[in-house]
Design a protein around this motif. Structure first.
Motif, short mmCIF file in Angstrom:
data_model
loop_
_atom_site.label_atom_id
_atom_site.label_comp_id
_atom_site.label_asym_id
_atom_site.label_seq_id
_atom_site.Cartn_x
_atom_site.Cartn_y
_atom_site.Cartn_z
N ASP A 35 -1.93 -28.86 -14.21
CA ASP A 35 -3.16 -29.12 -13.45
C ASP A 35 -2.79 -29.84 -12.16
O ASP A 35 -2.91 -31.05 -12.03
CB ASP A 35 -4.12 -29.96 -14.31
N TRP A 36 -2.36 -29.06 -11.17
CA TRP A 36 -1.91 -29.60 -9.89
C TRP A 36 -3.07 -29.68 -8.91
O TRP A 36 -3.79 -28.69 -8.70
CB TRP A 36 -0.80 -28.73 -9.31
N LYS A 37 -3.28 -30.84 -8.31
CA LYS A 37 -4.32 -31.05 -7.31
C LYS A 37 -3.65 -31.22 -5.95
O LYS A 37 -3.00 -32.23 -5.68
CB LYS A 37 -5.14 -32.31 -7.64
N ALA A 38 -3.79 -30.21 -5.10
CA ALA A 38 -3.12 -30.23 -3.79
C ALA A 38 -3.90 -31.06 -2.78
O ALA A 38 -5.12 -31.16 -2.85
CB ALA A 38 -2.97 -28.80 -3.27
N ASN A 39 -3.15 -31.64 -1.85
CA ASN A 39 -3.77 -32.35 -0.72
C ASN A 39 -3.70 -31.44 0.50
O ASN A 39 -2.72 -31.43 1.24
CB ASN A 39 -3.02 -33.66 -0.43
N GLY A 40 -4.73 -30.62 0.70
CA GLY A 40 -4.76 -29.71 1.84
C GLY A 40 -4.07 -28.39 1.54
O GLY A 40 -3.56 -28.15 0.43
N ASN A 41 -4.04 -27.50 2.55
CA ASN A 41 -3.49 -26.16 2.38
C ASN A 41 -2.05 -26.04 2.86
O ASN A 41 -1.38 -25.05 2.58
CB ASN A 41 -4.36 -25.15 3.14
N SER A 42 -1.56 -27.02 3.61
CA SER A 42 -0.19 -26.98 4.12
C SER A 42 0.75 -27.64 3.12
O SER A 42 0.50 -28.76 2.67
CB SER A 42 -0.10 -27.70 5.47
N ASN A 43 1.82 -26.91 2.76
CA ASN A 43 2.75 -27.41 1.74
C ASN A 43 1.99 -27.88 0.50
O ASN A 43 2.21 -28.98 -0.01
CB ASN A 43 3.61 -28.54 2.30
N LYS A 44 1.11 -27.04 0.03
CA LYS A 44 0.20 -27.44 -1.04
C LYS A 44 0.90 -27.73 -2.36
O LYS A 44 0.39 -28.47 -3.19
CB LYS A 44 -0.88 -26.37 -1.25
N TRP A 45 2.10 -27.17 -2.56
CA TRP A 45 2.80 -27.42 -3.82
C TRP A 45 3.73 -28.62 -3.72
O TRP A 45 4.33 -29.04 -4.72
CB TRP A 45 3.58 -26.17 -4.23
N THR A 46 3.83 -29.18 -2.51
CA THR A 46 4.64 -30.39 -2.30
C THR A 46 3.77 -31.63 -2.25
O THR A 46 4.10 -32.67 -2.85
CB THR A 46 5.43 -30.28 -0.99
N ASN A 47 2.65 -31.51 -1.55
CA ASN A 47 1.77 -32.66 -1.35
C ASN A 47 0.57 -32.57 -2.29
O ASN A 47 -0.28 -31.69 -2.16
CB ASN A 47 1.28 -32.70 0.10
N GLY A 48 0.52 -33.47 -3.24
CA GLY A 48 -0.57 -33.47 -4.19
C GLY A 48 -0.27 -34.36 -5.38
O GLY A 48 0.63 -35.19 -5.35
#
Length: 233
Positions: A35-48
């Protein structure tokens, strides 16, 4: 001529030793987050932030570092009679046995975070609702873009209180397919974060569900991770 020949032999031998000592490309992967919650659409799998994990998943090690852990997280099902292999790693079976991801005999919560005791180092269980979106994350392990490593299956079934299932059972409950190479840009292709999202079925009744992430690298070479998902009203 003798000196040059001897130097060439020594050089080749030295390069061979260095090659054996150098890190080798990894050929396996696993679910890092259910259950990954991203912070924004840029580098969404890194930032979250991760809000839900697989069974007995240790959260302290760095991303993509659990291939060399003991036990590791990359359960590879056996090549022969793959559909009779355990859908979730039992820690013993498979071409490459992984960590124990079997269902706890009594309480499912025993495989997830608790404030004290051995469970304190494990991740939380995923809690969601029908129709919600879940995003799953995994490390590329040098296979983003491989023609043979492009498919991830998400299997989803209502919990039936059994400790483990053969893969043939989970095959009947395929929910969706994700693109393995949907990854952030990163120089290090081994630890490049990747992921995909899917909708929880809108007709899912409240209760516990088994989610299986299943990745095919090559023909008949499958890696799986298992997690429990609590669906609330």
């Amino acid at each position: 001529m003798v000196f040059k020949s001897s130097f060439s032999v020594l050089l080749v031998a030295t390069l061979a030793v260095l090659s054996n000592l150098a890190p080798q490309a990894e050929a396996h992967s696993w679910v890092d987050c259910v259950d990954w919650k991203a912070n924004g659409n840029s580098n969404k799998w890194t930032n979250g932030k991760c809000e839900g994990y697989a069974r007995r998943y240790p959260v302290k090690p760095k991303f993509a570092s659990l291939d060399d852990a003991d036990p590791n997280r990359h359960y590879q099902q056996g090549h022969k009679n793959v559909n009779s292999q355990p859908a979730c790693s039992d820690g013993r079976t498979g071409e490459e046995p992984g960590a124990d991801e079997t269902r706890p005999a009594s309480r499912i919560g025993d495989a997830y975070y608790k404030p004290s005791g051995k469970n304190s180092a494990w991740g939380k269980m995923t809690v969601t609702t029908a129709g919600d979106t879940l995003c799953v994350r995994w490390p590329a392990k040098n296979h983003a873009g491989d023609r043979d490593g492009g498919r991830v299956l998400i299997n989803w079934m209502k919990d039936d209180m059994k400790k483990n299932h053969a893969q043939s059972v989970l095959n009947k409950f395929q929910l969706t397919t994700l693109d393995y190479s949907n990854c952030d840009k990163a120089r290090n292709s081994d630890v490049r974060p990747c992921g995909g999202c899917f909708k929880v079925p809108s007709n899912a009744t409240p209760g516990m569900y088994l989610l299986q992430w299943r990745w095919r690298l090559n023909s008949n070479e499958w890696y799986t991770s298992c997690a429990d998902v609590q669906v609330n009203k």
